[in-house]
Design an enzyme around this catalytic site. Structure first.
Site, mmCIF file in Angstrom:
data_model
loop_
_atom_site.group_PDB
_atom_site.id
_atom_site.type_symbol
_atom_site.label_atom_id
_atom_site.label_comp_id
_atom_site.label_asym_id
_atom_site.label_seq_id
_atom_site.Cartn_x
_atom_site.Cartn_y
_atom_site.Cartn_z
ATOM 1 N NE ARG A 157 6.460 -1.716 10.009
ATOM 2 C CZ ARG A 157 5.099 -1.489 9.303
ATOM 3 N NH1 ARG A 157 4.998 -0.952 8.291
ATOM 4 N NH2 ARG A 157 4.026 -2.089 10.059
ATOM 5 N NE ARG A 190 7.315 -3.746 6.060
ATOM 6 C CZ ARG A 190 5.805 -3.680 6.071
ATOM 7 N NH1 ARG A 190 5.451 -3.071 4.857
ATOM 8 N NH2 ARG A 190 5.191 -4.033 6.733
ATOM 9 N NE ARG A 220 -4.295 -1.349 10.047
ATOM 10 C CZ ARG A 220 -3.147 -0.905 9.711
ATOM 11 N NH1 ARG A 220 -3.090 0.136 9.327
ATOM 12 N NH2 ARG A 220 -1.938 -1.660 9.806
ATOM 13 N NE ARG A 258 1.745 -5.582 11.147
ATOM 14 C CZ ARG A 258 2.846 -5.412 10.060
ATOM 15 N NH1 ARG A 258 3.949 -6.184 10.375
ATOM 16 N NH2 ARG A 258 2.870 -4.670 9.295
ATOM 17 C CE LYS A 306 -2.095 -0.943 3.990
ATOM 18 N NZ LYS A 306 -1.657 -2.578 4.149
#
Ligand code: AMP
Length: 285
Positions: free
Chosen positions: A220, A176, A142, A231, A65
């Site tokens: 992260r 990531r 969300r 998540r 996103k």
């Protein structure tokens, strides 16, 4: 005149976002959303569409996103507002909320609506001062409640739902990396999933950082395997219904990412009817 009403509607939107949250909490007799006192009039028409777009990106953690929202933001000249970034900025500021937020984020849970709406309202106020018109939201709404609050204060033009298979999402989150100096997002995962049982295969090359960033890469705190799985579970439970919310309103554009950025970006532009737009922009630049 048009400029004056634009300023007025922007101001109304920001203040009514926080007010909408309060009224949804405090006043069970609040008017239905379509009779909210402040409505932002969407700007239609292709020539004006670019800087006024009010778009939302939906999709599971790790789907991309942020990558595609930020590319569209540069192309269209509209701010990309990622509520996850607002939360991380608050965490980094060591302000009064940071220790509470840190635990929630580390466990992959959602921050309360009150906190997130406050952070978003503050960001929109800053944008107003900057003369921002539209926005591309990423990570908000969300939950159905957040979607209802947003619907009570503005008309969203389009909701882009990015999709990738779950095994790809996990690999992407684990790969990531972020440069702690320039903030650039990279990915060291090399994804090559073979076609199986009618699902197409998917190949995504790593997105490696430039030499200057290599020694400054961080991960992260919520990109560990256990937290990513949590998540994803929360997305399926609380955010998946938001897709249905916008599908029912005829606003949802489903986009199955065909691969990495080189394959996906032109196809996304095409799906958004923006392929000409990029050509004109590169020619002008
Ligand atoms: P993201 O970068 O979008 O994955 O967001 C990182 C974290 O920020 C999430 O796991 C949540 O803890 C929090 N967060 C971001 N956006 C929201 C939202 N709209 N509602 C609740 N929590 C959020």
């Amino acid at each position: 005149m048009a400029a004056v009403s634009r300023v007025a509607t922007r101001a109304s939107f920001v203040s009514s976002l926080a007010r909408r949250y309060l009224s949804s909490e405090l006043n069970s007799h609040a008017p239905p959303h379509n009779s909210a006192p402040f409505r932002v009039v969407p700007t239609r028409g292709k020539d004006q569409m670019n800087s006024h777009v009010r778009w939302v990106f939906l999709g599971c953690p790790g789907v991309g996103k942020g990558t595609y929202a930020s590319r569209l933001s540069s192309l269209l000249g509209v701010p990309h507002i990622a509520t996850g970034d607002l939360v991380r900025e608050e965490l980094a500021s060591s302000g009064p909320l940071s220790s509470q937020l840190s635990e929630i984020v580390k466990q992959g849970q959602l921050v309360s609506d009150e906190i997130i709406i406050n952070l978003l309202s503050k960001r929109l106020v800053a944008g107003e001062a900057n003369g921002d018109l539209g926005f591309i939201l990423d990570g908000f709404p969300r939950t159905i409640k957040q979607a209802e609050i947003l619907e009570g204060v503005t008309d969203i033009d389009l909701v882009i739902n990015l999709r990738l298979p779950e095994n790809v999402l996990l690999e992407k989150c684990l790969g990531r990396r972020i440069c702690n100096q320039c903030g650039g997002n990279f990915n060291v995962a090399s994804i090559d999933i073979k076609a199986d049982n009618g699902s197409p295969g998917i190949v995504m090359a790593p997105l490696l950082p430039p030499t200057d960033c290599i020694t400054k890469l961080i991960t992260r705190s919520d990109d560990t395997e256990a937290v990513v799985k949590e998540r994803l579970r929360i997305y399926n439970e609380l955010s998946r219904p938001v897709e249905e919310f916008y599908r029912n309103r005829g606003k949802l554009l489903e986009f199955n990412l065909p691969g990495g950025i080189p394959e996906s970006w032109p196809k996304l532009l095409h799906a958004l009817n923006l392929d000409d737009y990029e050509d004109k922009h590169s020619a002008a630049g």
